[in-house]
Design an enzyme around this catalytic site. Structure first.
Site, PDB file in Angstrom:
ATOM      1  N   TYR A 124      74.623  24.564  28.338  1.00  0.00           N
ATOM      2  CA  TYR A 124      74.499  23.992  27.003  1.00  0.00           C
ATOM      3  C   TYR A 124      75.865  23.840  26.332  1.00  0.00           C
ATOM      4  CZ  TYR A 124      69.486  24.682  27.457  1.00  0.00           C
ATOM      5  OH  TYR A 124      68.188  24.632  27.887  1.00  0.00           O
ATOM      6  N   ASP A 204      64.065  32.474  40.148  1.00  0.00           N
ATOM      7  CA  ASP A 204      62.826  31.844  40.643  1.00  0.00           C
ATOM      8  C   ASP A 204      61.760  32.907  40.935  1.00  0.00           C
ATOM      9  OD1 ASP A 204      64.850  32.412  42.439  1.00  0.00           O
ATOM     10  OD2 ASP A 204      64.308  30.883  43.900  1.00  0.00           O
ATOM     11  N   ASP A 228      65.728  29.370  28.101  1.00  0.00           N
ATOM     12  CA  ASP A 228      64.961  28.271  27.518  1.00  0.00           C
ATOM     13  C   ASP A 228      63.656  28.097  28.299  1.00  0.00           C
ATOM     14  OD1 ASP A 228      64.241  26.034  26.113  1.00  0.00           O
ATOM     15  OD2 ASP A 228      65.965  24.812  26.679  1.00  0.00           O
TER      16      ASP A 228
END
Ligand code: NAD
Length: 337
Positions: A124, A204, A228
């Site tokens: 970001y 994951d 997020d």
């Protein structure tokens, strides 16, 4: 003396849920001087910028804001207003408590997680460019300072709130340097908190484990993008985005907002669930030192969700935003809904 709070309604469903959150806070009787500032679509029309300077000045001054969601216009050259706000005010720690709400159907009972998301670095950072036509690059930027302070925040919160474990997510098999630095910093901080358990989970695998059974997790510490994604995943475990509150904490200011976005598909239709922003307002009251009022708000939300049939469409009901607002306000004031 009244607390001074910057109120940003935002756009999309923002004005509807912000109106509800404000009404609930006002019903507690805590004296708040609301300083309203515009952001998002309306601010572009008025000031040519979705994040005008007067809004930033107001938050710097009041140091506390309650914020509705803001749409990121697609294809206009504006970067995400939310990312800009967090970076400009250095609101480095995103704190998102994810809990099962009594009376709300969800896959798991007794979910009680806190997601700690680093808010200012990683992918970001907004550093993207075209290398040559057809080849583009985005930079994932981590700093030792940024990784250490978010880890510090997670462990401080775990100790303060008597939580048992911090799980740091990573993908060091692929991003040896960035995620590697993140883990190095987490380990250094963990060593100073022997009373809090610490583990590392590949991102994951974390997603799979959360979907299978969230019970083994407690505080989950993530860099920006993982945080997020996992925030939305975790919201899904407890009944959806309409329920999960959040706080963006920095050293100079704190901005309280829900995890959800501006939901343009339901904006202006009295369909939005205001609970997530109302619970964000409860976090804000606690931050302001108004713990009793915060408890009353949470009890009122739980009461409405568990005992009454007033609930929005996302939770399987037919009530509108205003009806939920009124039911929660009535309970905060001590009346029945
Ligand atoms: P979203 O969270 O707005 O919506 C996703 C889905 O959840 C939609 O179907 C929506 O109707 C539903 N939903 C969300 N909040 C709800 C609520 N309170 N009650 C009932 N249903 C709700 O995500 P999106 O569609 O990906 O994003 C829309 C816009 O919001 C984008 O411009 C995005 O950039 C922005 N956004 C802003 C923030 C923020 O302001 N902090 C956060 C996320 C997304």
């Amino acid at each position: 003396m009244a607390h001074r709070v910057t109120l940003i309604a935002g756009d999309g469903i923002g004005p509807e849920v912000a109106d509800a959150a404000r009404a609930v806070v006002d019903a507690t009787g805590v004296a708040i001087e609301w300083i309203e500032r515009e952001a998002g679509a309306g601010a572009i029309a008025r000031a040519g910028d979705p994040l005008p300077e007067d809004l930033l000045l107001s938050i710097r001054e009041t140091r506390v804001a309650l914020k509705g969601p803001i749409t990121t216009p697609v294809g206009t050259g504006f970067t995400s207003v939310n990312v800009r706000l967090r970076r400009t005010l250095d609101l480095y720690a995103s704190v998102r408590p994810v809990q099962t709400m009594p009376g709300v159907a969800s896959k798991y009972a007794d979910v009680d997680l806190v997601i700690i998301r680093e808010n200012t670095e990683g992918l970001y950072s907004g550093l993207e460019h075209e290398v040559v036509p057809g080849v583009v690059e985005t930079l994932k930027v981590f700093t030792e300072k940024g990784c250490t302070r978010i880890a510090e925040y997670a462990f401080m919160l775990a100790r303060r709130d008597k939580r048992r474990k911090v799980s740091a997510a990573h993908k060091t098999s692929i991003m040896r340097m960035t995620d590697g630095l993140f883990l190095d910093c987490c380990r250094s901080v963990a060593a100073r908190y022997p009373d809090v358990s610490y583990e590392e989970v590949v991102i994951d695998n974390l997603c799979m484990q959360l979907a299978l059974d969230p019970a083994p997790f407690d505080v989950i510490l993530l860099e920006n993008l993982y945080g997020d994604i996992v925030s939305d995943l975790a919201s899904g475990l407890v009944g959806g985005l309409g329920l999960v509150p959040g706080a963006n904490i920095g050293t100079a200011a704190a901005v309280f907002e829900a995890v959800h976005g501006s939901a343009p598909d339901i904006a202006g239709k009295d369909l939005a669930n205001p609970v997530a922003l109302i619970l964000s307002a409860a976090l804000m009251l606690r931050h302001l030192g108004e713990g009793d009022a915060a408890d009353r708000v949470v009890r009122a939300v739980v009461g409405v969700l568990s005992e009454s049939r007033v609930r929005t469409r996302d939770l399987g009901g037919t009530a509108g935003t205003r009806a939920i607002r009124d039911a929660i306000v009535a309970r905060v004031r001590g009346g029945a809904s």
